[in-house]
Design a protein around this motif. Structure first.
Motif, mmCIF file in Angstrom:
data_model
loop_
_atom_site.group_PDB
_atom_site.id
_atom_site.type_symbol
_atom_site.label_atom_id
_atom_site.label_comp_id
_atom_site.label_asym_id
_atom_site.label_seq_id
_atom_site.Cartn_x
_atom_site.Cartn_y
_atom_site.Cartn_z
ATOM 1 N N LEU A 99 0.832 -1.206 0.000
ATOM 2 C CA LEU A 99 0.000 0.000 0.000
ATOM 3 C C LEU A 99 0.869 1.259 0.000
ATOM 4 O O LEU A 99 0.548 2.253 -0.645
ATOM 5 C CB LEU A 99 -0.918 -0.019 1.220
ATOM 6 N N THR A 100 2.003 1.202 0.709
ATOM 7 C CA THR A 100 2.917 2.341 0.744
ATOM 8 C C THR A 100 3.498 2.629 -0.629
ATOM 9 O O THR A 100 3.588 3.792 -1.065
ATOM 10 C CB THR A 100 4.047 2.085 1.751
ATOM 11 N N LEU A 101 3.911 1.568 -1.342
ATOM 12 C CA LEU A 101 4.456 1.750 -2.690
ATOM 13 C C LEU A 101 3.405 2.320 -3.640
ATOM 14 O O LEU A 101 3.698 3.210 -4.455
ATOM 15 C CB LEU A 101 4.978 0.408 -3.222
ATOM 16 N N ALA A 102 2.171 1.819 -3.526
ATOM 17 C CA ALA A 102 1.109 2.343 -4.382
ATOM 18 C C ALA A 102 0.830 3.809 -4.060
ATOM 19 O O ALA A 102 0.629 4.634 -4.961
ATOM 20 C CB ALA A 102 -0.166 1.507 -4.207
ATOM 21 N N ALA A 103 0.809 4.155 -2.773
ATOM 22 C CA ALA A 103 0.581 5.541 -2.376
ATOM 23 C C ALA A 103 1.737 6.436 -2.804
ATOM 24 O O ALA A 103 1.538 7.617 -3.106
ATOM 25 C CB ALA A 103 0.371 5.627 -0.870
ATOM 26 N N ARG A 104 2.964 5.887 -2.838
ATOM 27 C CA ARG A 104 4.119 6.683 -3.254
ATOM 28 C C ARG A 104 3.994 7.069 -4.725
ATOM 29 O O ARG A 104 4.264 8.208 -5.105
ATOM 30 C CB ARG A 104 5.401 5.893 -3.022
ATOM 31 N N ASP A 105 3.574 6.113 -5.575
ATOM 32 C CA ASP A 105 3.347 6.444 -6.982
ATOM 33 C C ASP A 105 2.244 7.484 -7.121
ATOM 34 O O ASP A 105 2.309 8.382 -7.957
ATOM 35 C CB ASP A 105 2.958 5.178 -7.763
ATOM 36 N N PHE A 106 1.243 7.370 -6.274
ATOM 37 C CA PHE A 106 0.130 8.321 -6.262
ATOM 38 C C PHE A 106 0.646 9.711 -5.917
ATOM 39 O O PHE A 106 0.275 10.712 -6.536
ATOM 40 C CB PHE A 106 -0.908 7.814 -5.265
ATOM 41 N N GLY A 107 1.527 9.790 -4.920
ATOM 42 C CA GLY A 107 2.064 11.076 -4.496
ATOM 43 C C GLY A 107 3.007 11.697 -5.500
ATOM 44 O O GLY A 107 3.213 12.907 -5.495
ATOM 45 N N ASP A 108 3.601 10.883 -6.384
ATOM 46 C CA ASP A 108 4.521 11.395 -7.392
ATOM 47 C C ASP A 108 3.806 11.933 -8.627
ATOM 48 O O ASP A 108 4.437 12.224 -9.641
ATOM 49 C CB ASP A 108 5.501 10.290 -7.815
ATOM 50 N N GLY A 109 2.499 12.048 -8.550
ATOM 51 C CA GLY A 109 1.749 12.600 -9.665
ATOM 52 C C GLY A 109 1.056 11.566 -10.521
ATOM 53 O O GLY A 109 0.415 11.921 -11.511
ATOM 54 N N GLY A 110 1.198 10.298 -10.173
ATOM 55 C CA GLY A 110 0.519 9.247 -10.921
ATOM 56 C C GLY A 110 -0.856 8.984 -10.354
ATOM 57 O O GLY A 110 -1.395 9.744 -9.567
ATOM 58 N N SER A 111 -1.434 7.897 -10.783
ATOM 59 C CA SER A 111 -2.743 7.497 -10.278
ATOM 60 C C SER A 111 -2.569 6.331 -9.318
ATOM 61 O O SER A 111 -1.628 5.542 -9.437
ATOM 62 C CB SER A 111 -3.659 7.091 -11.434
ATOM 63 N N PHE A 112 -3.462 6.216 -8.368
ATOM 64 C CA PHE A 112 -3.370 5.165 -7.355
ATOM 65 C C PHE A 112 -3.987 3.884 -7.887
ATOM 66 O O PHE A 112 -5.116 3.882 -8.380
ATOM 67 C CB PHE A 112 -4.085 5.601 -6.076
ATOM 68 N N ALA A 113 -3.222 2.797 -7.816
ATOM 69 C CA ALA A 113 -3.701 1.477 -8.227
ATOM 70 C C ALA A 113 -3.795 0.600 -6.983
ATOM 71 O O ALA A 113 -2.807 0.430 -6.254
ATOM 72 C CB ALA A 113 -2.757 0.851 -9.253
ATOM 73 N N VAL A 114 -4.970 0.063 -6.713
ATOM 74 C CA VAL A 114 -5.179 -0.779 -5.532
ATOM 75 C C VAL A 114 -4.325 -2.036 -5.664
ATOM 76 O O VAL A 114 -4.360 -2.708 -6.705
ATOM 77 C CB VAL A 114 -6.663 -1.157 -5.390
ATOM 78 N N PRO A 115 -3.505 -2.380 -4.644
ATOM 79 C CA PRO A 115 -2.703 -3.606 -4.706
ATOM 80 C C PRO A 115 -3.575 -4.826 -4.961
ATOM 81 O O PRO A 115 -4.689 -4.947 -4.424
ATOM 82 C CB PRO A 115 -2.032 -3.658 -3.329
ATOM 83 N N ALA A 116 -3.068 -5.742 -5.812
ATOM 84 C CA ALA A 116 -3.864 -6.910 -6.189
ATOM 85 C C ALA A 116 -3.964 -7.938 -5.072
ATOM 86 O O ALA A 116 -4.911 -8.714 -5.016
ATOM 87 C CB ALA A 116 -3.260 -7.556 -7.442
#
Length: 370
Positions: A99-116
């Protein structure tokens, strides 16, 4: 009964001591991983049980053999509990890391992808909330990009539209100053017309800036739509006559509305002027008003031939003037943006759609209560 009460007291005392010690350890380790906290909780549980058992065993003077058996059973339970807590803690930590890695991509300007990988109910809820927030931010970024594009286009168009009349004014003033103007009266009339055009553009910019700044002050009063439409038709009639366009206002129901008369008259005037300019000679511009459910709908239908479907969502954007065929000889594409701003300030909605032979602009206003 007395023995059972005594056993309960000794067991409670031993367990309380172990629990207090565990609470101190948890407080000291509160900033560590959840796996460590789960291990401490499991250790406290087993230690509390062992402490209570030992306290009862000492009070009841159990034999060393019985005490060894009890201690061994508790030790096995402790081993299993600690192993289970460690495995559970590592699994929760792993899901938290995903979840942290997904949120990090989200914070870098990307979109949040729910972990599978499936997670706990709390982490799954957090993932859904982050996904919803990501969608809202993506929409916000898209609106910001659209606004920035509109601002750039507006600056470019305003610069162009201001440069042309200013250049003409300079040339005419120099001709008048040098005494080489063949018809000074015509030059004076043309200068007056250009100044009026510039004044209109500046007025539109000021109105739009008030709308965007939230400084538009409304003074709503109850009035009949019939009166509003009548005033708008009277103001637009000279322009329609000059362009050879017929104005029709037969389908106007005398329903009441509660609006700022001055601002709403400007809305209708902008829509009528826009429609007249884009309707060919001998064409018709029709204005109508009707009551629908809990709303009052005013519409202006022109004969422009229609707007491309891909441009319909941008019609009310600041600076939009469409294709070259729809670009008026004057103005900076602010009229429809002002329409939307004023209508939304009345808690209404402005829409546009294509109809056979042209397009229809609709203004939906809330119907007055009472």
């Amino acid at each position: 009964m007395k023995d059972l009460l005594l056993i309960a007291v000794f067991a409670l005392g031993g367990a309380t001591c172990a629990g207090a010690l565990g609470a101190v350890v948890l407080r000291l380790l509160r900033h560590r991983s959840v796996a460590v906290s789960l291990t401490v909780v499991a250790a406290v549980t087993v230690t509390a049980m062992l402490a209570g058992t030992l306290a009862v065993a000492q009070a009841m003077f159990l034999s060393s053999h019985d005490l060894t058996v009890v201690t061994l059973v508790v030790a096995m339970a402790a081993a299993v509990s600690l192993a289970t807590a460690l495995l559970l803690g590592r699994w929760v930590v792993a899901r938290s890391h995903d979840l942290t890695l997904a949120a990090r991509d989200f914070g870098d300007g990307g979109s949040f992808a729910v972990p599978a990988v499936p997670a706990t109910a709390e982490l799954a809820l957090l993932s859904r909330e982050l996904a919803a927030t990501s969608a809202k931010l993506a929409a916000s970024r898209e609106r910001e990009r659209a606004l920035e594009t509109s601002r750039r286009e507006l600056v470019a168009w305003i610069s162009h539209d201001l440069r042309t009349p200013l250049a003409g004014l300079r040339a005419m003033s120099e001709a008048l100053e040098d005494g080489v103007a063949a018809d000074p009266a015509r030059y004076h009339r043309q200068i007056g017309a250009e100044v009026e055009r510039l004044n209109s553009m500046v007025g539109d910019l000021f109105e739009l800036s008030r709308i965007h700044a939230g400084a538009l002050t409304l003074t709503p009063t109850r009035m009949s739509v019939y009166d509003l439409v009548g005033d708008a038709l009277s103001g637009a009639d000279p322009l329609a006559h000059a362009h050879g366009v017929r104005l029709v206002g037969d389908d106007v129901e005398p329903v009441p509305v509660e609006v700022d008369g001055k601002e709403m008259t400007r809305v209708l005037a902008n829509l009528l002027v826009n429609a007249i300019r884009h309707t060919p000679a001998d064409g018709t511009v029709a204005i109508a008003a009707e009551r629908r459910a809990h709303a009052v709908v005013l519409s202006v239908t022109d004969g422009c031939g229609g707007i491309p479907d891909e441009e319909l969502p941008r019609v009310f954007d600041t600076g939009w003037r469409g294709t070259a065929a729809r670009t008026p000889p004057a103005g900076a594409g602010l009229g429809l943006a002002i329409v939307r701003g004023i209508v939304e300030a009345h808690d209404g909605r402005a829409d546009v759609r294509n109809v056979p032979g042209g397009c229809r602009f609709e203004v939906t206003l809330p119907a007055p209560t009472g």
